[in-house]
Scaffold this motif. Structure first.
Motif, PDB file in Angstrom:
ATOM      1  N   THR A 199       0.848   8.090   7.928  1.00  0.00           N
ATOM      2  CA  THR A 199       1.095   9.314   8.595  1.00  0.00           C
ATOM      3  C   THR A 199       0.238  10.974   8.220  1.00  0.00           C
ATOM      4  O   THR A 199       0.205  11.714   9.464  1.00  0.00           O
ATOM      5  N   GLN A 200       0.656  11.021   7.278  1.00  0.00           N
ATOM      6  CA  GLN A 200       0.708  13.002   7.066  1.00  0.00           C
ATOM      7  C   GLN A 200      -0.611  12.913   6.514  1.00  0.00           C
ATOM      8  O   GLN A 200      -1.464  14.118   6.010  1.00  0.00           O
ATOM      9  N   PHE A 201      -1.711  12.038   6.357  1.00  0.00           N
ATOM     10  CA  PHE A 201      -2.999  11.954   5.801  1.00  0.00           C
ATOM     11  C   PHE A 201      -3.707  13.101   6.692  1.00  0.00           C
ATOM     12  O   PHE A 201      -3.989  12.707   8.158  1.00  0.00           O
ATOM     13  N   THR A 202      -4.715  13.077   5.586  1.00  0.00           N
ATOM     14  CA  THR A 202      -5.670  14.383   6.612  1.00  0.00           C
ATOM     15  C   THR A 202      -6.910  14.326   5.872  1.00  0.00           C
ATOM     16  O   THR A 202      -7.800  14.735   7.470  1.00  0.00           O
ATOM     17  N   SER A 203      -7.213  13.123   4.930  1.00  0.00           N
ATOM     18  CA  SER A 203      -8.539  12.806   5.257  1.00  0.00           C
ATOM     19  C   SER A 203      -8.697  11.249   4.685  1.00  0.00           C
ATOM     20  O   SER A 203      -8.101  10.584   3.586  1.00  0.00           O
ATOM     21  N   GLU A 204     -10.022  10.271   4.818  1.00  0.00           N
ATOM     22  CA  GLU A 204     -10.434   9.552   4.908  1.00  0.00           C
ATOM     23  C   GLU A 204     -10.604   9.145   2.805  1.00  0.00           C
ATOM     24  O   GLU A 204      -9.861   7.776   2.550  1.00  0.00           O
ATOM     25  N   ASP A 205     -10.306  10.177   2.027  1.00  0.00           N
ATOM     26  CA  ASP A 205     -10.149  10.472   1.014  1.00  0.00           C
ATOM     27  C   ASP A 205      -9.018   9.923   0.349  1.00  0.00           C
ATOM     28  O   ASP A 205      -8.931   9.012  -0.732  1.00  0.00           O
TER      29      ASP A 205
END
Length: 75
Positions: free
Chosen positions: A32-38
């Protein structure tokens, strides 16, 4: 229908339809805190790749939560 095959329903109705199940590894990661698909776990990336292959269409947007900021547009 007498076993007629059509473009919209390419199965022999008289023989029935048998589902095909695929088991894929899961992931136990809070994304939920991710900002990039990486940042996605490998199992999730593999799942998206599986869906794209089976659906024959690219998945360009992934929502990881209800907030607008939790929408990731893929490269």
């Amino acid at each position: 229908m007498n076993g007629v095959l059509t473009r919209d329903f390419p199965y022999d109705i008289e023989k029935g339809i048998e589902p095909i199940y695929e088991e894929l590894p899961g992931w136990q990661t809070d994304m939920t805190q991710f900002t990039s698909e990486d940042q996605f776990p490998k199992a999730f990336k593999d799942y998206i790749a599986f869906l794209e292959k089976e659906l024959e269409t690219p998945i360009k947007i992934i929502s990881i939560g209800p907030d607008r900021a939790q929408t990731i547009v893929r490269k």
